[in-house]
Structure formats: C-alpha cells, structure tokens
Design a protein around this motif. Structure first.
Motif, PDB file in Angstrom:
ATOM      1  N   LYS A 137       0.835  -1.207   0.000  1.00 54.71           N
ATOM      2  CA  LYS A 137       0.000   0.000   0.000  1.00 54.71           C
ATOM      3  C   LYS A 137       0.868   1.255   0.000  1.00 54.71           C
ATOM      4  CE  LYS A 137      -4.251  -1.443   0.104  1.00 54.71           C
ATOM      5  NZ  LYS A 137      -5.228  -1.074  -0.899  1.00 54.71           N
ATOM      6  N   LEU A 138       1.964   1.242   0.754  1.00 54.66           N
ATOM      7  CA  LEU A 138       2.857   2.402   0.773  1.00 54.66           C
ATOM      8  C   LEU A 138       3.484   2.642  -0.596  1.00 54.66           C
ATOM      9  CD1 LEU A 138       4.638   2.008   4.217  1.00 54.66           C
ATOM     10  CD2 LEU A 138       3.153   3.869   3.494  1.00 54.66           C
ATOM     11  N   ARG A 139       3.909   1.570  -1.265  1.00 54.62           N
ATOM     12  CA  ARG A 139       4.486   1.719  -2.612  1.00 54.62           C
ATOM     13  C   ARG A 139       3.449   2.271  -3.581  1.00 54.62           C
ATOM     14  NH1 ARG A 139       6.811  -3.226  -1.222  1.00 54.62           N
ATOM     15  NH2 ARG A 139       5.210  -4.359  -2.342  1.00 54.62           N
ATOM     16  N   GLU A 140       2.228   1.751  -3.502  1.00 53.85           N
ATOM     17  CA  GLU A 140       1.146   2.220  -4.381  1.00 53.85           C
ATOM     18  C   GLU A 140       0.853   3.700  -4.126  1.00 53.85           C
ATOM     19  OE1 GLU A 140      -3.629   1.459  -4.557  1.00 53.85           O
ATOM     20  OE2 GLU A 140      -2.335  -0.264  -4.142  1.00 53.85           O
ATOM     21  N   ASN A 141       0.799   4.092  -2.855  1.00 60.30           N
ATOM     22  CA  ASN A 141       0.535   5.477  -2.491  1.00 60.30           C
ATOM     23  C   ASN A 141       1.654   6.393  -2.989  1.00 60.30           C
ATOM     24  OD1 ASN A 141      -0.564   7.734  -1.308  1.00 60.30           O
ATOM     25  ND2 ASN A 141       0.016   7.181   0.764  1.00 60.30           N
ATOM     26  N   LEU A 142       2.904   5.950  -2.843  1.00 57.80           N
ATOM     27  CA  LEU A 142       4.034   6.754  -3.302  1.00 57.80           C
ATOM     28  C   LEU A 142       3.982   6.957  -4.812  1.00 57.80           C
ATOM     29  CD1 LEU A 142       6.688   8.182  -2.650  1.00 57.80           C
ATOM     30  CD2 LEU A 142       7.837   6.001  -2.926  1.00 57.80           C
ATOM     31  N   ARG A 143       3.688   5.904  -5.552  1.00 58.55           N
ATOM     32  CA  ARG A 143       3.572   6.028  -7.022  1.00 58.55           C
ATOM     33  C   ARG A 143       2.475   7.016  -7.403  1.00 58.55           C
ATOM     34  NH1 ARG A 143       3.636   0.065  -7.151  1.00 58.55           N
ATOM     35  NH2 ARG A 143       5.819  -0.497  -7.237  1.00 58.55           N
ATOM     36  N   ARG A 144       1.331   6.915  -6.712  1.00 53.93           N
ATOM     37  CA  ARG A 144       0.211   7.804  -7.015  1.00 53.93           C
ATOM     38  C   ARG A 144       0.570   9.254  -6.691  1.00 53.93           C
ATOM     39  NH1 ARG A 144      -3.435   5.160  -4.367  1.00 53.93           N
ATOM     40  NH2 ARG A 144      -3.158   6.299  -2.438  1.00 53.93           N
ATOM     41  N   ARG A 145       1.234   9.499  -5.558  1.00 57.52           N
ATOM     42  CA  ARG A 145       1.615  10.864  -5.190  1.00 57.52           C
ATOM     43  C   ARG A 145       2.650  11.434  -6.140  1.00 57.52           C
ATOM     44  NH1 ARG A 145       3.418   9.948   0.576  1.00 57.52           N
ATOM     45  NH2 ARG A 145       4.566  11.844   0.149  1.00 57.52           N
ATOM     46  N   LYS A 146       3.592  10.596  -6.586  1.00 58.15           N
ATOM     47  CA  LYS A 146       4.598  11.073  -7.546  1.00 58.15           C
ATOM     48  C   LYS A 146       3.937  11.439  -8.873  1.00 58.15           C
ATOM     49  CE  LYS A 146       8.891   8.972  -6.032  1.00 58.15           C
ATOM     50  NZ  LYS A 146       9.991   8.071  -6.419  1.00 58.15           N
ATOM     51  N   ALA A 147       3.005  10.617  -9.325  1.00 56.69           N
ATOM     52  CA  ALA A 147       2.308  10.909 -10.583  1.00 56.69           C
ATOM     53  C   ALA A 147       1.502  12.197 -10.448  1.00 56.69           C
ATOM     54  CB  ALA A 147       1.388   9.749 -10.959  1.00 56.69           C
ATOM     55  N   GLN A 148       0.872  12.390  -9.297  1.00 60.51           N
ATOM     56  CA  GLN A 148       0.096  13.606  -9.078  1.00 60.51           C
ATOM     57  C   GLN A 148       1.015  14.823  -9.042  1.00 60.51           C
ATOM     58  OE1 GLN A 148      -1.895  13.742  -5.307  1.00 60.51           O
ATOM     59  NE2 GLN A 148      -3.382  15.236  -6.005  1.00 60.51           N
ATOM     60  N   ALA A 149       2.174  14.710  -8.408  1.00 62.87           N
ATOM     61  CA  ALA A 149       3.116  15.826  -8.342  1.00 62.87           C
ATOM     62  C   ALA A 149       3.653  16.164  -9.730  1.00 62.87           C
ATOM     63  CB  ALA A 149       4.268  15.480  -7.401  1.00 62.87           C
ATOM     64  N   ARG A 150       3.908  15.129 -10.541  1.00 55.90           N
ATOM     65  CA  ARG A 150       4.380  15.388 -11.914  1.00 55.90           C
ATOM     66  C   ARG A 150       3.305  16.107 -12.713  1.00 55.90           C
ATOM     67  NH1 ARG A 150       6.862  10.179 -11.365  1.00 55.90           N
ATOM     68  NH2 ARG A 150       5.004   9.214 -12.197  1.00 55.90           N
ATOM     69  N   ALA A 151       2.052  15.722 -12.523  1.00 53.38           N
ATOM     70  CA  ALA A 151       0.955  16.360 -13.264  1.00 53.38           C
ATOM     71  C   ALA A 151       0.804  17.818 -12.847  1.00 53.38           C
ATOM     72  CB  ALA A 151      -0.349  15.603 -13.021  1.00 53.38           C
ATOM     73  N   VAL A 152       0.898  18.091 -11.568  1.00 51.17           N
ATOM     74  CA  VAL A 152       0.758  19.466 -11.082  1.00 51.17           C
ATOM     75  C   VAL A 152       1.943  20.297 -11.555  1.00 51.17           C
ATOM     76  CG1 VAL A 152       0.783  20.892  -8.997  1.00 51.17           C
ATOM     77  CG2 VAL A 152      -0.676  18.877  -9.116  1.00 51.17           C
ATOM     78  N   ALA A 153       3.150  19.751 -11.490  1.00 48.92           N
ATOM     79  CA  ALA A 153       4.337  20.479 -11.935  1.00 48.92           C
ATOM     80  C   ALA A 153       4.265  20.744 -13.432  1.00 48.92           C
ATOM     81  CB  ALA A 153       5.592  19.682 -11.603  1.00 48.92           C
ATOM     82  N   GLY A 154       3.692  19.845 -14.190  1.00 52.24           N
ATOM     83  CA  GLY A 154       3.557  20.025 -15.634  1.00 52.24           C
ATOM     84  C   GLY A 154       2.625  21.162 -15.987  1.00 52.24           C
ATOM     85  N   LEU A 155       1.650  21.448 -15.127  1.00 52.67           N
ATOM     86  CA  LEU A 155       0.717  22.536 -15.398  1.00 52.67           C
ATOM     87  C   LEU A 155       1.381  23.891 -15.226  1.00 52.67           C
ATOM     88  CD1 LEU A 155      -2.543  21.313 -13.648  1.00 52.67           C
ATOM     89  CD2 LEU A 155      -2.042  21.361 -16.083  1.00 52.67           C
ATOM     90  N   HIS A 156       2.394  23.966 -14.382  1.00 49.70           N
ATOM     91  CA  HIS A 156       3.035  25.237 -14.085  1.00 49.70           C
ATOM     92  C   HIS A 156       4.225  25.542 -14.978  1.00 49.70           C
ATOM     93  CE1 HIS A 156       0.434  25.784 -10.705  1.00 49.70           C
ATOM     94  NE2 HIS A 156       0.768  24.604 -10.226  1.00 49.70           N
ATOM     95  N   GLU A 157       4.660  24.592 -15.770  1.00 49.05           N
ATOM     96  CA  GLU A 157       5.798  24.818 -16.652  1.00 49.05           C
ATOM     97  C   GLU A 157       5.334  25.518 -17.925  1.00 49.05           C
ATOM     98  OE1 GLU A 157       7.735  21.168 -17.499  1.00 49.05           O
ATOM     99  OE2 GLU A 157       8.247  20.786 -15.408  1.00 49.05           O
ATOM    100  N   PRO A 158       6.048  26.562 -18.351  1.00 43.43           N
ATOM    101  CA  PRO A 158       5.672  27.195 -19.616  1.00 43.43           C
ATOM    102  C   PRO A 158       5.939  26.250 -20.782  1.00 43.43           C
ATOM    103  CG  PRO A 158       7.652  28.193 -18.691  1.00 43.43           C
ATOM    104  CD  PRO A 158       7.148  27.196 -17.692  1.00 43.43           C
ATOM    105  N   GLY A 159       5.044  26.235 -21.720  1.00 50.51           N
ATOM    106  CA  GLY A 159       5.211  25.379 -22.889  1.00 50.51           C
ATOM    107  C   GLY A 159       4.790  23.946 -22.646  1.00 50.51           C
ATOM    108  N   ALA A 160       4.231  23.658 -21.489  1.00 52.67           N
ATOM    109  CA  ALA A 160       3.785  22.299 -21.209  1.00 52.67           C
ATOM    110  C   ALA A 160       2.533  22.010 -22.035  1.00 52.67           C
ATOM    111  CB  ALA A 160       3.475  22.142 -19.721  1.00 52.67           C
ATOM    112  N   ASP A 161       2.208  20.750 -22.170  1.00 49.75           N
ATOM    113  CA  ASP A 161       1.048  20.361 -22.959  1.00 49.75           C
ATOM    114  C   ASP A 161      -0.241  20.502 -22.160  1.00 49.75           C
ATOM    115  OD1 ASP A 161       2.593  19.783 -25.111  1.00 49.75           O
ATOM    116  OD2 ASP A 161       2.775  17.652 -24.651  1.00 49.75           O
ATOM    117  N   GLY A 162      -0.373  21.569 -21.419  1.00 52.78           N
ATOM    118  CA  GLY A 162      -1.575  21.821 -20.643  1.00 52.78           C
ATOM    119  C   GLY A 162      -2.269  23.052 -21.183  1.00 52.78           C
ATOM    120  N   PRO A 163      -3.340  23.446 -20.530  1.00 55.53           N
ATOM    121  CA  PRO A 163      -4.047  24.638 -20.990  1.00 55.53           C
ATOM    122  C   PRO A 163      -3.192  25.879 -20.752  1.00 55.53           C
ATOM    123  CG  PRO A 163      -4.986  23.840 -18.937  1.00 55.53           C
ATOM    124  CD  PRO A 163      -3.972  22.829 -19.389  1.00 55.53           C
TER     125      PRO A 163
END
Length: 71
Positions: free
Chosen positions: A22-48
């Motif tokens: 469960k800890l490994r699963e939670n860590l993977r999910r949190r890392k994926a969420q952090a990457r998604a949030v960081a991608g939104l704040h980068e200029p030129g990212a494939d987000g809105p």
C-alpha cells in the motif's frame, strides 16, 4: 507421524507485506500527481495556456479608475 509443519509461505500476504504494498502504491500515485501538477506550471507544457481559461487574465486588464472619494 506427528511431524511439525514446516513454515510454508502462505498465499495471503502478512500485514507487513500488505502495508508495504500500500505504501508503494501510495508513493507512485503521489509522484504521478506531483508530476501532473508540476507540468501545469511549466511554460510550454502540454496543458491549458492562460488564454484557454476563458479570456484575459486579471493582470492583463488596466487598473480600475479611482473613485472621487479616494482622492
């Protein structure tokens, strides 16, 4: 005849193994969420971009005129 049973690994995981999984699963999910949030704040990212939010940003608008009471 009355031989002690050998400690075979059962098919069900122990409490420690379940918690570790469960800890490994939670860590993977949190890392994926952090990457998604960081991608939104980068200029030129494939987000809105700023224009996709429905018009001008508040920073692009001129300041409001002061009322006569503020003078």
């Amino acid at each position: 005849m009355n031989e002690p049973k050998s400690p075979l690994k059962s098919a069900t995981p122990t409490k420690e193994e379940r918690l570790a999984a469960k800890l490994r699963e939670n860590l993977r999910r949190r890392k994926a969420q952090a990457r998604a949030v960081a991608g939104l704040h980068e200029p030129g990212a494939d987000g809105p971009d700023d224009g996709a939010l429905g018009g001008e940003s508040p920073m692009d608008k001129p300041p409001l005129a002061k009322s006569p009471l503020e003078s």
